[in-house]
Motif scaffolding. Structure first.
Motif, PDB file in Angstrom:
ATOM      1  N   LEU A 291       0.857  -1.192   0.000  1.00 29.67           N
ATOM      2  CA  LEU A 291       0.000   0.000   0.000  1.00 29.67           C
ATOM      3  C   LEU A 291       0.888   1.237   0.000  1.00 29.67           C
ATOM      4  O   LEU A 291       1.767   1.367   0.848  1.00 29.67           O
ATOM      5  CB  LEU A 291      -0.923  -0.012   1.212  1.00 29.67           C
ATOM      6  N   SER A 292       0.654   2.147  -0.954  1.00 29.50           N
ATOM      7  CA  SER A 292       1.472   3.359  -1.066  1.00 29.50           C
ATOM      8  C   SER A 292       0.574   4.591  -1.114  1.00 29.50           C
ATOM      9  O   SER A 292      -0.428   4.610  -1.833  1.00 29.50           O
ATOM     10  CB  SER A 292       2.337   3.314  -2.328  1.00 29.50           C
ATOM     11  N   ILE A 293       0.943   5.612  -0.329  1.00 29.53           N
ATOM     12  CA  ILE A 293       0.286   6.919  -0.368  1.00 29.53           C
ATOM     13  C   ILE A 293       1.361   7.937  -0.722  1.00 29.53           C
ATOM     14  O   ILE A 293       2.295   8.154   0.055  1.00 29.53           O
ATOM     15  CB  ILE A 293      -0.379   7.266   0.972  1.00 29.53           C
ATOM     16  N   PRO A 294       1.281   8.583  -1.907  1.00 24.77           N
ATOM     17  CA  PRO A 294       2.389   9.426  -2.385  1.00 24.77           C
ATOM     18  C   PRO A 294       2.601  10.704  -1.584  1.00 24.77           C
ATOM     19  O   PRO A 294       3.733  11.110  -1.350  1.00 24.77           O
ATOM     20  CB  PRO A 294       1.991   9.729  -3.833  1.00 24.77           C
ATOM     21  N   ARG A 295       1.549  11.359  -1.146  1.00 27.51           N
ATOM     22  CA  ARG A 295       1.690  12.622  -0.416  1.00 27.51           C
ATOM     23  C   ARG A 295       0.824  12.558   0.844  1.00 27.51           C
ATOM     24  O   ARG A 295      -0.397  12.745   0.786  1.00 27.51           O
ATOM     25  CB  ARG A 295       1.277  13.811  -1.294  1.00 27.51           C
ATOM     26  N   LEU A 296       1.474  12.278   1.955  1.00 27.15           N
ATOM     27  CA  LEU A 296       0.743  12.119   3.209  1.00 27.15           C
ATOM     28  C   LEU A 296       0.127  13.436   3.676  1.00 27.15           C
ATOM     29  O   LEU A 296       0.731  14.500   3.541  1.00 27.15           O
ATOM     30  CB  LEU A 296       1.667  11.590   4.303  1.00 27.15           C
ATOM     31  N   GLN A 297      -1.088  13.319   4.231  1.00 26.71           N
ATOM     32  CA  GLN A 297      -1.774  14.454   4.839  1.00 26.71           C
ATOM     33  C   GLN A 297      -2.073  14.106   6.296  1.00 26.71           C
ATOM     34  O   GLN A 297      -1.959  12.951   6.724  1.00 26.71           O
ATOM     35  CB  GLN A 297      -3.070  14.769   4.082  1.00 26.71           C
ATOM     36  N   ARG A 298      -2.478  15.125   7.049  1.00 26.01           N
ATOM     37  CA  ARG A 298      -2.819  14.881   8.458  1.00 26.01           C
ATOM     38  C   ARG A 298      -3.954  13.866   8.577  1.00 26.01           C
ATOM     39  O   ARG A 298      -4.018  13.092   9.528  1.00 26.01           O
ATOM     40  CB  ARG A 298      -3.234  16.203   9.121  1.00 26.01           C
ATOM     41  N   SER A 299      -4.851  13.841   7.589  1.00 28.85           N
ATOM     42  CA  SER A 299      -5.984  12.913   7.620  1.00 28.85           C
ATOM     43  C   SER A 299      -5.558  11.462   7.433  1.00 28.85           C
ATOM     44  O   SER A 299      -6.350  10.548   7.642  1.00 28.85           O
ATOM     45  CB  SER A 299      -6.996  13.284   6.539  1.00 28.85           C
ATOM     46  N   ASP A 300      -4.290  11.230   7.035  1.00 27.90           N
ATOM     47  CA  ASP A 300      -3.810   9.863   6.820  1.00 27.90           C
ATOM     48  C   ASP A 300      -3.283   9.208   8.094  1.00 27.90           C
ATOM     49  O   ASP A 300      -2.902   8.038   8.065  1.00 27.90           O
ATOM     50  CB  ASP A 300      -2.689   9.857   5.770  1.00 27.90           C
ATOM     51  N   ARG A 301      -3.228   9.947   9.198  1.00 28.93           N
ATOM     52  CA  ARG A 301      -2.717   9.353  10.431  1.00 28.93           C
ATOM     53  C   ARG A 301      -3.775   8.439  11.040  1.00 28.93           C
ATOM     54  O   ARG A 301      -4.982   8.678  10.906  1.00 28.93           O
ATOM     55  CB  ARG A 301      -2.328  10.441  11.432  1.00 28.93           C
ATOM     56  N   GLY A 302      -3.331   7.376  11.680  1.00 24.10           N
ATOM     57  CA  GLY A 302      -4.259   6.428  12.303  1.00 24.10           C
ATOM     58  C   GLY A 302      -3.765   5.001  12.147  1.00 24.10           C
ATOM     59  O   GLY A 302      -2.573   4.743  11.932  1.00 24.10           O
ATOM     60  N   LEU A 303      -4.690   4.052  12.242  1.00 27.01           N
ATOM     61  CA  LEU A 303      -4.359   2.628  12.243  1.00 27.01           C
ATOM     62  C   LEU A 303      -4.524   2.047  10.838  1.00 27.01           C
ATOM     63  O   LEU A 303      -5.567   2.205  10.212  1.00 27.01           O
ATOM     64  CB  LEU A 303      -5.248   1.874  13.227  1.00 27.01           C
ATOM     65  N   TYR A 304      -3.487   1.367  10.363  1.00 26.61           N
ATOM     66  CA  TYR A 304      -3.498   0.686   9.069  1.00 26.61           C
ATOM     67  C   TYR A 304      -3.507  -0.819   9.335  1.00 26.61           C
ATOM     68  O   TYR A 304      -2.633  -1.334  10.046  1.00 26.61           O
ATOM     69  CB  TYR A 304      -2.270   1.074   8.247  1.00 26.61           C
ATOM     70  N   THR A 305      -4.497  -1.512   8.763  1.00 22.44           N
ATOM     71  CA  THR A 305      -4.663  -2.941   9.039  1.00 22.44           C
ATOM     72  C   THR A 305      -4.680  -3.725   7.735  1.00 22.44           C
ATOM     73  O   THR A 305      -5.366  -3.363   6.784  1.00 22.44           O
ATOM     74  CB  THR A 305      -5.965  -3.212   9.814  1.00 22.44           C
ATOM     75  N   CYS A 306      -3.916  -4.795   7.722  1.00 21.60           N
ATOM     76  CA  CYS A 306      -3.881  -5.735   6.593  1.00 21.60           C
ATOM     77  C   CYS A 306      -4.709  -6.962   6.995  1.00 21.60           C
ATOM     78  O   CYS A 306      -4.320  -7.704   7.898  1.00 21.60           O
ATOM     79  CB  CYS A 306      -2.430  -6.111   6.282  1.00 21.60           C
ATOM     80  N   HIS A 307      -5.875  -7.148   6.343  1.00 14.92           N
ATOM     81  CA  HIS A 307      -6.763  -8.272   6.642  1.00 14.92           C
ATOM     82  C   HIS A 307      -6.494  -9.396   5.638  1.00 14.92           C
ATOM     83  O   HIS A 307      -6.550  -9.177   4.428  1.00 14.92           O
ATOM     84  CB  HIS A 307      -8.228  -7.854   6.551  1.00 14.92           C
ATOM     85  N   VAL A 308      -6.230 -10.596   6.141  1.00 14.96           N
ATOM     86  CA  VAL A 308      -5.901 -11.731   5.287  1.00 14.96           C
ATOM     87  C   VAL A 308      -6.894 -12.853   5.541  1.00 14.96           C
ATOM     88  O   VAL A 308      -7.159 -13.208   6.701  1.00 14.96           O
ATOM     89  CB  VAL A 308      -4.463 -12.229   5.562  1.00 14.96           C
ATOM     90  N   THR A 309      -7.447 -13.405   4.464  1.00 12.26           N
ATOM     91  CA  THR A 309      -8.356 -14.547   4.582  1.00 12.26           C
ATOM     92  C   THR A 309      -7.941 -15.619   3.578  1.00 12.26           C
ATOM     93  O   THR A 309      -7.481 -15.318   2.475  1.00 12.26           O
ATOM     94  CB  THR A 309      -9.822 -14.150   4.323  1.00 12.26           C
ATOM     95  N   SER A 310      -8.112 -16.852   3.986  1.00 18.27           N
ATOM     96  CA  SER A 310      -7.909 -18.001   3.115  1.00 18.27           C
ATOM     97  C   SER A 310      -8.931 -19.049   3.518  1.00 18.27           C
ATOM     98  O   SER A 310      -8.757 -19.748   4.521  1.00 18.27           O
ATOM     99  CB  SER A 310      -6.488 -18.548   3.247  1.00 18.27           C
ATOM    100  N   GLY A 311     -10.024 -19.110   2.752  1.00 16.52           N
ATOM    101  CA  GLY A 311     -11.118 -19.986   3.144  1.00 16.52           C
ATOM    102  C   GLY A 311     -11.683 -19.543   4.484  1.00 16.52           C
ATOM    103  O   GLY A 311     -11.951 -18.362   4.702  1.00 16.52           O
ATOM    104  N   PRO A 312     -11.824 -20.473   5.434  1.00 18.59           N
ATOM    105  CA  PRO A 312     -12.366 -20.092   6.746  1.00 18.59           C
ATOM    106  C   PRO A 312     -11.343 -19.396   7.646  1.00 18.59           C
ATOM    107  O   PRO A 312     -11.703 -18.821   8.663  1.00 18.59           O
ATOM    108  CB  PRO A 312     -12.791 -21.435   7.353  1.00 18.59           C
TER     109      PRO A 312
END
Length: 476
Positions: A291-312
């Motif tokens: 995941l890439s964000i080229p020009r960070l802003q104040r609104s981009d601060r916070g929690l970034y989560t990578c959700h992974v699923t494989s079947g159940p």
């Protein structure tokens, strides 16, 4: 007159309540749209024209087979009002010329209630193309999933086509109508696939002496996620306007199918781009999502989560991102500017409170000289200075220099360290000498040499000689 007014009010009330409501569910005529074909399937020759007329109570729409969606120029739909009072809706679908890949289900449905529909399955026969889907040289991949049937999707353009299922190299599998079932609209369906259905298979049909083949590689899916981790091991800090790049790496068993989805604060702005990559190893598979964000802003601060699923199975990894407006240094003492320790202590840490971004360069001075060069017992650990085996000579002034050179930011802090030394008497370090005898009434001088930090207080005590075998109490 009163009755007449009541009648008008009741009529208005009924009209107001009915206005704007969805049409009521009715099971009578046109509860579902009506097609002008009696059979549930039609058989056409290639290059013929397909014409379907649909009528209903409300506005209509069409759903087409996948092959038609790729060739919209051949489709024409004409909408009109129909019926005796023109209160009904009609839709005329024309498909010309019909092709083998147009084979499939055509559905007429109500626009606002698509679940109400009337389907007809259309076969467009072509002796040169008995299978609907044209296949490239490489076989298509089908997956064996737990508790799901396995489908070899070799559907045909002719409902009467004779098709056989063969496992490589030459093992025919005969449909038994229980576990292996042939369906001209789906292909071969294996209701309970076992391990023998892993491998290379082909659907074979012979038309006018010509053999046609569609190949499929059946792979058993494994739903086991071994690990999920991000390239950032701790909280991420960045400056406004910089580029943020987070890499989510998933380790899974071979033949696993993995879905990776990101959630982040400014997701609605579509400011981020996501790239994916798969890397096959001998014993496992690596899935990458960046995941890439080229020009960070104040609104981009916070929690970034990578959700992974494989079947159940499902797992996730997250990281907190802080976005600063500008670089900064904040430095102050933790316990005052004068510190105390004791000689002989195993180690002592000088650790002021420091917050800075980007990460600064830190240099410690001892009485104006580089501390690490002055004594081998001095060790810089992060932003702290650690003194090992504290000695009296470690007392003095320590200066912490903090700088962010690329932004021209510098700050320093000086601390005074006092090293307390326990009192010691020098005479105790040498062997006791027998003073010998002295003449009564003479003057004698006794010396006591002591040292301590802070300076010690010295007190003399006199022990008279024992009298009659008893120890006397000392006098001050």
């Amino acid at each position: 007159m009163t009755c007449f007014l009541l009648f008008i009010l009741c009529g208005l009330s009924s009209g107001a309540l009915g206005k704007g409501k969805e049409p009521k569910e009715q099971k009578g005529k046109f509860s579902v749209p009506a097609l002008d074909v009696k059979d549930q399937q039609l058989v056409l020759e290639a290059n013929q024209t397909l014409t379907l007329n649909c009528r209903g109570r409300w506005e209509l729409s069409w759903a087409f087979p996948v092959g038609v969606a790729k060739d919209q120029e051949s489709v024409k739909v004409v909408e009109s009002r129909c019926g005796k009072r023109r209160q009904q809706f009609c839709s005329l679908l024309t498909l010309t010329p019909a092709r083998a890949q147009h084979t499939g289900s055509f559905r007429c449905r109500y626009r606002h209630r698509p679940q109400r529909q009337s389907p007809v399955y259309v076969y467009v026969t072509d002796s040169r193309q008995p299978f609907v889907e044209l296949q490239l040289r490489s076989p298509d991949v089908v997956y064996i999933k737990e508790r799901e049937p396995l489908v070899f999707p070799c559907r045909v353009t002719n409902p009467n086509a004779s098709v056989s299922l063969v496992k490589y190299p030459d093992q025919p599998l005969v449909p038994d109508h229980r576990n292996i079932v042939w369906n001209s609209r789906q292909g071969f369906v294996v209701r309970r696939p076992s391990f023998i259905f892993v491998g290379l298979f082909s659907c074979q049909a012979t038309v006018d002496g010509v053999k046609h083949t569609s190949k499929y590689l059946a792979i058993r899916l494994v739903n086991k996620i071994t690990a999920v981790y991000l390239n950032a091991s701790g909280p991420v800090q960045a400056l406004q306007g910089e580029t943020l790049s987070l890499n989510c790496t998933v380790t899974a068993e071979l033949n696993s199918r993995v879905s990776i989805i990101w959630s982040y604060p400014a997701q609605a702005n579509d400011s981020a781009s996501i790239t994916r990559r798969i890397e096959k190893r001998r014993s496992h598979t690596l899935f990458y999502s960046v995941l890439s964000i080229p020009r960070l802003q104040r609104s981009d601060r916070g929690l970034y989560t990578c959700h992974v699923t494989s079947g159940p199975q499902s797992r996730q990894a997250n990281v907190s991102v802080t976005v600063y407006d500008r670089p900064f240094i904040r430095l102050k003492p933790r316990h005052g500017v004068v510190l105390e320790t004791h000689a002989g202590q195993k180690s002592y840490r000088l650790s002021p409170k420091l917050r800075a971004f980007p990460g600064p360069e830190v240099i410690w001075l001892k009485d104006g000289m580089a501390a690490a060069e002055r004594c081998s017992r001095y060790h810089v650990d992060g932003s702290s200075l650690v003194i090992r085996d504290v000695a009296e000579e470690d007392a003095g002034k320590y200066t912490m220099l903090v700088g962010i050179q690329e932004h021209g930011l510098y700050q320093n802090l000086t601390l005074s360290l006092v090293v307390n030394v326990s009192p010691q008497i020098g005479e105790k370090a040498v062997s006791v000498q027998d003073p010998g005898t002295v003449q009564r009434g003479s003057r004698q001088a006794l010396h006591c040499t002591s040292h301590a930090v802070p300076p010690p207080q010295v007190q003399w005590l006199w022990y008279p000689c024992p009298s009659k075998g008893l120890l006397a109490t000392p006098r001050a």
